[in-house]
Write a protein that holds these residues in place. Sequence first.
Motif, PDB file in Angstrom:
ATOM      1  N   LYS A 120     -15.231  31.785  -2.907  1.00  0.00           N
ATOM      2  CA  LYS A 120     -15.299  31.315  -1.528  1.00  0.00           C
ATOM      3  C   LYS A 120     -15.911  29.922  -1.513  1.00  0.00           C
ATOM      4  O   LYS A 120     -16.877  29.649  -2.218  1.00  0.00           O
ATOM      5  CB  LYS A 120     -16.130  32.271  -0.683  1.00  0.00           C
ATOM      6  N   GLU A 121     -15.341  29.049  -0.712  1.00  0.00           N
ATOM      7  CA  GLU A 121     -15.842  27.676  -0.665  1.00  0.00           C
ATOM      8  C   GLU A 121     -17.313  27.635  -0.241  1.00  0.00           C
ATOM      9  O   GLU A 121     -18.090  26.815  -0.738  1.00  0.00           O
ATOM     10  CB  GLU A 121     -15.001  26.836   0.297  1.00  0.00           C
ATOM     11  N   ALA A 122     -17.710  28.529   0.626  1.00  0.00           N
ATOM     12  CA  ALA A 122     -19.098  28.563   1.088  1.00  0.00           C
ATOM     13  C   ALA A 122     -20.070  28.851  -0.054  1.00  0.00           C
ATOM     14  O   ALA A 122     -21.256  28.524   0.027  1.00  0.00           O
ATOM     15  CB  ALA A 122     -19.255  29.611   2.190  1.00  0.00           C
ATOM     16  N   ASP A 123     -19.578  29.473  -1.131  1.00  0.00           N
ATOM     17  CA  ASP A 123     -20.420  29.833  -2.280  1.00  0.00           C
ATOM     18  C   ASP A 123     -20.268  28.861  -3.445  1.00  0.00           C
ATOM     19  O   ASP A 123     -20.712  29.152  -4.556  1.00  0.00           O
ATOM     20  CB  ASP A 123     -20.060  31.248  -2.767  1.00  0.00           C
ATOM     21  N   LEU A 124     -19.670  27.716  -3.194  1.00  0.00           N
ATOM     22  CA  LEU A 124     -19.314  26.817  -4.295  1.00  0.00           C
ATOM     23  C   LEU A 124     -20.512  26.459  -5.161  1.00  0.00           C
ATOM     24  O   LEU A 124     -20.424  26.462  -6.388  1.00  0.00           O
ATOM     25  CB  LEU A 124     -18.671  25.537  -3.741  1.00  0.00           C
ATOM     26  N   LEU A 125     -21.648  26.147  -4.549  1.00  0.00           N
ATOM     27  CA  LEU A 125     -22.816  25.705  -5.305  1.00  0.00           C
ATOM     28  C   LEU A 125     -23.818  26.832  -5.553  1.00  0.00           C
ATOM     29  O   LEU A 125     -24.917  26.576  -6.055  1.00  0.00           O
ATOM     30  CB  LEU A 125     -23.502  24.545  -4.575  1.00  0.00           C
ATOM     31  N   SER A 126     -23.432  28.044  -5.226  1.00  0.00           N
ATOM     32  CA  SER A 126     -24.327  29.185  -5.433  1.00  0.00           C
ATOM     33  C   SER A 126     -24.229  29.688  -6.870  1.00  0.00           C
ATOM     34  O   SER A 126     -23.152  30.074  -7.335  1.00  0.00           O
ATOM     35  CB  SER A 126     -23.979  30.316  -4.463  1.00  0.00           C
ATOM     36  N   GLU A 127     -25.365  29.699  -7.577  1.00  0.00           N
ATOM     37  CA  GLU A 127     -25.381  30.192  -8.953  1.00  0.00           C
ATOM     38  C   GLU A 127     -25.296  31.714  -9.003  1.00  0.00           C
ATOM     39  O   GLU A 127     -24.950  32.287 -10.038  1.00  0.00           O
ATOM     40  CB  GLU A 127     -26.650  29.717  -9.662  1.00  0.00           C
ATOM     41  N   ASN A 128     -25.608  32.371  -7.913  1.00  0.00           N
ATOM     42  CA  ASN A 128     -25.610  33.835  -7.883  1.00  0.00           C
ATOM     43  C   ASN A 128     -24.237  34.427  -7.580  1.00  0.00           C
ATOM     44  O   ASN A 128     -24.076  35.649  -7.639  1.00  0.00           O
ATOM     45  CB  ASN A 128     -26.621  34.334  -6.834  1.00  0.00           C
ATOM     46  N   LYS A 129     -23.297  33.564  -7.234  1.00  0.00           N
ATOM     47  CA  LYS A 129     -21.958  34.052  -6.913  1.00  0.00           C
ATOM     48  C   LYS A 129     -20.950  33.297  -7.775  1.00  0.00           C
ATOM     49  O   LYS A 129     -20.403  32.268  -7.369  1.00  0.00           O
ATOM     50  CB  LYS A 129     -21.657  33.877  -5.421  1.00  0.00           C
ATOM     51  N   PRO A 130     -20.705  33.799  -8.980  1.00  0.00           N
ATOM     52  CA  PRO A 130     -19.848  33.089  -9.936  1.00  0.00           C
ATOM     53  C   PRO A 130     -18.367  33.199  -9.576  1.00  0.00           C
ATOM     54  O   PRO A 130     -17.971  33.993  -8.711  1.00  0.00           O
ATOM     55  CB  PRO A 130     -20.137  33.819 -11.250  1.00  0.00           C
ATOM     56  N   TRP A 131     -17.593  32.379 -10.250  1.00  0.00           N
ATOM     57  CA  TRP A 131     -16.139  32.473 -10.124  1.00  0.00           C
ATOM     58  C   TRP A 131     -15.683  33.836 -10.642  1.00  0.00           C
ATOM     59  O   TRP A 131     -16.166  34.323 -11.661  1.00  0.00           O
ATOM     60  CB  TRP A 131     -15.460  31.374 -10.936  1.00  0.00           C
ATOM     61  N   GLU A 132     -14.714  34.428  -9.957  1.00  0.00           N
ATOM     62  CA  GLU A 132     -14.157  35.712 -10.383  1.00  0.00           C
ATOM     63  C   GLU A 132     -12.724  35.513 -10.863  1.00  0.00           C
ATOM     64  O   GLU A 132     -11.944  34.786 -10.241  1.00  0.00           O
ATOM     65  CB  GLU A 132     -14.180  36.713  -9.222  1.00  0.00           C
ATOM     66  N   LEU A 133     -12.391  36.171 -11.976  1.00  0.00           N
ATOM     67  CA  LEU A 133     -11.031  36.074 -12.499  1.00  0.00           C
ATOM     68  C   LEU A 133     -10.052  36.668 -11.498  1.00  0.00           C
ATOM     69  O   LEU A 133     -10.206  37.812 -11.055  1.00  0.00           O
ATOM     70  CB  LEU A 133     -10.922  36.809 -13.837  1.00  0.00           C
ATOM     71  N   LEU A 134      -9.031  35.891 -11.141  1.00  0.00           N
ATOM     72  CA  LEU A 134      -8.004  36.371 -10.217  1.00  0.00           C
ATOM     73  C   LEU A 134      -6.803  36.910 -10.983  1.00  0.00           C
ATOM     74  O   LEU A 134      -6.328  38.013 -10.733  1.00  0.00           O
ATOM     75  CB  LEU A 134      -7.579  35.248  -9.268  1.00  0.00           C
ATOM     76  N   TYR A 135      -6.322  36.115 -11.936  1.00  0.00           N
ATOM     77  CA  TYR A 135      -5.230  36.589 -12.802  1.00  0.00           C
ATOM     78  C   TYR A 135      -5.265  35.820 -14.110  1.00  0.00           C
ATOM     79  O   TYR A 135      -5.832  34.723 -14.209  1.00  0.00           O
ATOM     80  CB  TYR A 135      -3.864  36.452 -12.124  1.00  0.00           C
ATOM     81  N   LYS A 136      -4.647  36.409 -15.133  1.00  0.00           N
ATOM     82  CA  LYS A 136      -4.605  35.818 -16.462  1.00  0.00           C
ATOM     83  C   LYS A 136      -3.265  35.125 -16.694  1.00  0.00           C
ATOM     84  O   LYS A 136      -2.289  35.354 -15.971  1.00  0.00           O
ATOM     85  CB  LYS A 136      -4.825  36.894 -17.532  1.00  0.00           C
ATOM     86  N   GLN A 137      -3.230  34.318 -17.738  1.00  0.00           N
ATOM     87  CA  GLN A 137      -1.997  33.641 -18.119  1.00  0.00           C
ATOM     88  C   GLN A 137      -0.878  34.642 -18.341  1.00  0.00           C
ATOM     89  O   GLN A 137       0.274  34.406 -17.974  1.00  0.00           O
ATOM     90  CB  GLN A 137      -2.240  32.822 -19.385  1.00  0.00           C
ATOM     91  N   SER A 138      -1.213  35.799 -18.920  1.00  0.00           N
ATOM     92  CA  SER A 138      -0.206  36.823 -19.224  1.00  0.00           C
ATOM     93  C   SER A 138       0.397  37.446 -17.969  1.00  0.00           C
ATOM     94  O   SER A 138       1.433  38.109 -18.047  1.00  0.00           O
ATOM     95  CB  SER A 138      -0.827  37.918 -20.094  1.00  0.00           C
TER      96      SER A 138
END
Length: 720
Positions: free
Chosen positions: A286-304
């Motif tokens: 979420k853009e609102a969490d961009l600089l939040s260290e407690n809310k990391p990026w989550e994998l949406l889909y893989k190359q496969s």
Amino acid sequence: MLKRFLIIILITSCSKENPKPPLAKSIVGIDQYHGQKVEDPYRNLENLKDSTVVNWLKQQGTFTTNIIQNITGRQKLIDKQISYNAKKGFIIDDVKSTQKESYFCLKTNSNEGNTTLNYRSTIDGDEIILYDPSTFSLKDNYHINYFKPDWNGEKVAVSLSKKGEEASKIIVIEVSSKKVLPEIIENCTPSIGGIQWLSDNSGFIYLHVPIIDPTHKDYWLNTRAVLYKIGNDPKQLNDVFSKSNNPKLALNPEDFPYVRNYDLHDGYLFGVVGGVSSFKDTYIKKEADLLSENKPWELLYKQSDKVGKIRINKDHFIFLSAKGASNFQICRTSVTQPNFDTPEVMVAEKQDQIITDFEITKNGLFFTTMKNGVQARLYNVNGTVEKEIILPKPSGEIEIESKGPDNTFFKITTSGHLNPKIDYLYNVTNHRLIDEGIKIQVEYPDFNDLIVEEIEVPSHDGVLVPLSIIRHKNSKKEGSNPTIFYGYGSYGSPGGAYFNPSMLTWVLEGGIYAIANVRGGGEKGDAWHKGGFKTTKPNTWKDMIACTEYMIKEGYTTPEKSVIWGSSAGGILAGRAMTERPDLYKVVILTSPSTNMVRSEIQPNGQNSIKEFGTVKIKEEFEALLEMDSYHHINKGVEYPATYVTGGMKDGRVVIWDPAKFVARLQASNASDNPILFGVNFEDGHAGMNNSKLERYGKYADVFSFAFWQTGHPDYQPKH
């Protein structure tokens, strides 16, 4: 794995009666790969700090320039290219509109004045020059290589680069006052990932490259997506998607981690692990969490998962998928519980064409298809009804643009081999296409008598290869037509038929232009790409050979009139077609070509290219790389075609020593009297990237002059 020793071989100069370029000194390296010995006779040319290597490159460049610019007719070719836009007096490129429907574009006077950034507050408003890049520096010549207005069109980020360089500086302009803000952001590469404004327009995200010297061995490594906030110190950047602030992402140094902000209102950002792969690991936040260290990026889909383009429409992801559908299908899945394995299919795969793009608007889903890389169509889906939108004229390529699912705006850009780009706005109420009106449409009577033939040619294994033949309507099949065979065939690139007046100049002068959509590209979907990928790469040049043989058999041309042209990764195609069938071509043109594939992964962009071509560390992939390596397929005593190779000293994609080694070996091995020329430009980057239009016209004139000279055109002969 590698064991080397060096052998010095001294090369003697050529006779004065028959002047030839100076041959390079050979220092041989010997490598062991999986028990196989590979000799590299010009390993020394990889040392660009060696003054003897640099001097040889300078001598090659000077020798070649003196020959090429001495060919009669060359200036006529340049003048022809300039004349195409003389009527309207200018060229407009890269039109961008904002949510508030203000317009920005790049405008170049046809007399080759500097390109400026221009602005209109509305589509019918007066156009003003917003920024002239010639004012940026008194010392160096900068030009605009990218720009991006914020969502409201109140500020615009402008990327400026020097000739031959991809790394750039970004400035920000306040549109209402035309004021350039004092901060200058360094080490930028918006050619990858672009510039992504935050939804509140307070700043933007871009890809930062730590090393900007394209000749440095670590160029392109350890890039990172960073956030710049307007008004801040440009050295105070926030890492937002990188290895340093997201160690669990396991990013490799060669990956390009960039961020995309697709929609003003959906509230999400997408983190993409970029590179040459057709499909990419992608994360979401979420853009609102961009600089939040407690809310990391989550994998949406893989190359496969083989997801292409993706967008959000309310509670659903809408996306292109090649999983189980080589020609792609459009699918839908939940945002809160995404399922990319068995999503809902909105538009099913089509058997004879690939789905290339889609956009979502308030008036439904629009999507484009392409057949054989040259025949494009446009469709609208509203509910369960799918309807084709008939365009004013057949199109070889269609670009589409919307402003999101809550907006009715829908823009269509069409083009073809003989049709310039036209921008239309679509009115869904009356189904009319209206010329957007920013670009003034001008007729090109020079090309009225040219025609395009679209056919398919059986390759060595019976697979049909799409071939576009552009010629004068009165050309005869008597074998007398100088013919350029052009192809690329890498990275799953879908091709497309686009208008290139410079290329059509060749046809106006009596030539034929043949484009082979060979395997390795994406013209027939994901399976077509995999058909010329790593161990299947030989299909790429064998497809081209089959197309050449077909046109010779049908009387379009002969081997004495045939020219093959490959650029960048297309150098694999042209170089191996040449070395496998030197009898088939009279002329070979190689522009910043990849020719030494066994050594490709030690180049700055080499680790990234492993994803497409392979690595020497794996036996099967090493064997594939050796097979696609034109340099290692040059044999002593063979009569090779006339060859014109170009390269730039600032090239960070295909380093100059790659084509240099190929040229050196070819000059020393060639048993024919055909010239082998190496056009080295010390100020150029990759394939003339970021050159001015006049410089590009000159490069086309160089190629055509050389090709016409060698195929016997009486108007293109050396002056005496």
